[in-house]
Design a protein around this motif. Structure first.
Motif, mmCIF file in Angstrom:
data_model
loop_
_atom_site.group_PDB
_atom_site.id
_atom_site.type_symbol
_atom_site.label_atom_id
_atom_site.label_comp_id
_atom_site.label_asym_id
_atom_site.label_seq_id
_atom_site.Cartn_x
_atom_site.Cartn_y
_atom_site.Cartn_z
ATOM 1 N N ASP A 96 0.778 -1.322 0.003
ATOM 2 C CA ASP A 96 0.074 0.069 -0.182
ATOM 3 C C ASP A 96 0.772 1.285 -0.076
ATOM 4 O O ASP A 96 0.505 2.356 -0.619
ATOM 5 C CB ASP A 96 -0.955 0.004 1.190
ATOM 6 N N LEU A 99 -7.056 11.857 -2.160
ATOM 7 C CA LEU A 99 -7.986 10.911 -1.695
ATOM 8 C C LEU A 99 -8.982 10.406 -2.633
ATOM 9 O O LEU A 99 -9.414 9.250 -2.637
ATOM 10 C CB LEU A 99 -8.872 11.736 -0.427
ATOM 11 N N ARG A 124 -5.801 1.800 0.224
ATOM 12 C CA ARG A 124 -5.777 2.616 1.387
ATOM 13 C C ARG A 124 -5.010 3.676 1.430
ATOM 14 O O ARG A 124 -3.724 3.596 1.026
ATOM 15 C CB ARG A 124 -5.446 1.547 2.668
ATOM 16 N N SER A 125 -5.165 4.882 2.376
ATOM 17 C CA SER A 125 -4.345 6.028 2.330
ATOM 18 C C SER A 125 -3.426 5.914 3.615
ATOM 19 O O SER A 125 -2.558 6.898 3.617
ATOM 20 C CB SER A 125 -5.105 7.241 2.053
ATOM 21 N N THR A 126 -3.948 5.105 4.487
ATOM 22 C CA THR A 126 -3.454 5.476 5.993
ATOM 23 C C THR A 126 -1.756 4.968 5.691
ATOM 24 O O THR A 126 -0.931 5.760 6.339
ATOM 25 C CB THR A 126 -4.036 4.595 7.099
ATOM 26 N N LEU A 142 -5.374 12.583 5.757
ATOM 27 C CA LEU A 142 -5.177 11.439 4.847
ATOM 28 C C LEU A 142 -5.489 9.847 5.914
ATOM 29 O O LEU A 142 -5.913 9.177 5.054
ATOM 30 C CB LEU A 142 -3.849 11.059 4.171
ATOM 31 N N ILE A 143 -5.334 10.015 7.025
ATOM 32 C CA ILE A 143 -5.571 8.920 7.912
ATOM 33 C C ILE A 143 -7.185 8.867 8.209
ATOM 34 O O ILE A 143 -7.928 8.023 8.052
ATOM 35 C CB ILE A 143 -4.710 9.118 8.987
ATOM 36 N N ASP A 177 -9.358 8.258 5.288
ATOM 37 C CA ASP A 177 -8.992 6.922 4.447
ATOM 38 C C ASP A 177 -10.498 6.481 3.813
ATOM 39 O O ASP A 177 -11.115 6.214 4.707
ATOM 40 C CB ASP A 177 -8.271 6.070 5.347
ATOM 41 N N GLY A 235 -10.785 3.060 5.442
ATOM 42 C CA GLY A 235 -10.497 3.092 6.981
ATOM 43 C C GLY A 235 -11.392 2.023 7.819
ATOM 44 O O GLY A 235 -10.606 1.614 8.852
#
Length: 341
Positions: A219, A285, A294-296, A312-313, A316, A319
């Motif tokens: 990721d 995003l 996933r961006s986390t 970004l967390i 997500d 998420g």
């Protein structure tokens, strides 16, 4: 113009010649409101000369010779003894000349303004226009050629791209998973120097091997690939190269199809050493959501504390649920070994 009263009180004696073939005759000279009056000894006006049309044939010489503008054959001579009248007439002529429109000066001013505008265009408009035109007409094949040449300059520092065949096949599958419609996209891994990822002209992305060796999941690498795809969509990599290299590069690319010597090396050094702004978070995003990534993990790779990448967390797109897998475990292991472990 209206002549001052002090001039209207002056009287002088001069010699007037009506035409070159006519004998001179003595006249009395006076100054009216708008004319120079020449009279005989009976105070009868013989002629009136317009003051704005009065010309002196021999500035600074004596006897002073005057004539109407456009008719140098009709003359008035004033002896040096009539110095007061001569000074008055010369002052009037100077004052009239200052007030007279000067087309030549106006043309000079307009020409100067035009030259300034052209120079300003050359400095401010022309480089941008050249660059935009070059970016619009350079074919994809030439972009690929420039990208490969730039990669050669970068790999002088970063090392040659890792070429383990099974690892490259896994990397190709990762690219198809992230950007399935971008068939021209090529991903390559280099041993070092590259700051995470770099998008080059010709749709080549160089990835630092640490994106695979230092993390437990693909990721992170996927996030950096998505960020580079967004950068390229927002600002053409070729245009960025030309903007950095200057107008000469754009001109040479348009005229002889090549870039100046040293331009690629200078730009490669810039890419490897100068920090770049992060992509817009909202747009990024959306890229993560579309690619089902996933961006986390990417956020924590940028900042291990997560403080500067909190949006970004928190936003997500995955998420609360897991997206489809990016790669089979076997492919991920191959990627972690792509540069020989």
């Amino acid at each position: 113009m209206t002549v001052e009263t002090q001039y209207q009180q002056l009287v002088a004696t001069g010699l007037w010649r009506e035409a070159p073939e006519v004998q001179r005759r003595e006249v009395t000279v006076t100054i009216g409101e708008e004319t120079l009056i020449l009279s005989d000894d009976q105070a009868r006006a013989l002629t009136h000369w317009s003051l704005p049309a009065l010309q002196r044939a021999n500035p600074g010489a004596f006897p002073a010779i005057y004539h109407p503008d456009g008719d140098p054959g009709e003359t008035l001579e004033l002896d040096a003894s009539e110095a007061e009248m001569i000074r008055a007439l010369d002052r009037l002529r100077s004052a009239i000349e200052r007030r007279r429109p000067h087309p030549g000066r106006l043309r000079l001013v307009l020409l100067s303004l035009m030259l300034i505008a052209v120079l300003a265009g050359g400095i401010f408009w022309l480089p941008d226009a050249l660059r935009r035109h070059a970016v619009s007409v350079v074919p994809q094949g030439k972009r690929i050629e420039i990208g490969l040449a730039l990669r050669e300059e970068i790999t002088r520092v970063s090392g040659r791209p890792c070429d383990w065949a099974e690892g490259q096949e896994a990397l190709n599958r990762l690219g198809l998973r992230i950007a399935p419609k971008d068939r021209a996209l090529r991903l390559q891994v280099v041993p070092g120097a590259v700051p995470d990822a770099l998008f080059l002209p010709g749709r080549v992305i160089l990835l630092n091997k640490t994106l695979f060796e230092d993390y437990d999941e693909p990721d992170v690498a996927a996030g950096f690939i998505l960020a580079e795809l967004l950068r390229a969509a927002s600002s053409d990599p070729l245009e960025e190269l030309l903007a950095y290299s200057g107008a000469r590069s754009s001109f040479q690319l348009l005229t002889i199809g090549d870039l100046p010597r040293g331009a690629l090396r200078d730009y490669a050094e810039h890419l490897l050493t100068d920090a770049r702004p992060r992509p817009d978070i909202e747009a990024l995003l959306n890229r993560f959501a579309t690619a089902q990534v996933r961006s986390t993990p990417y956020a924590y790779a940028l900042d291990v504390t997560g403080e500067s990448t909190l949006p970004l967390i928190e936003a997500d797109p995955y998420g609360d649920e897991a997206p489809p897998p990016l790669l089979p475990d076997a492919d991920w292991l191959r990627l972690q070994e792509i540069c020989g472990g």
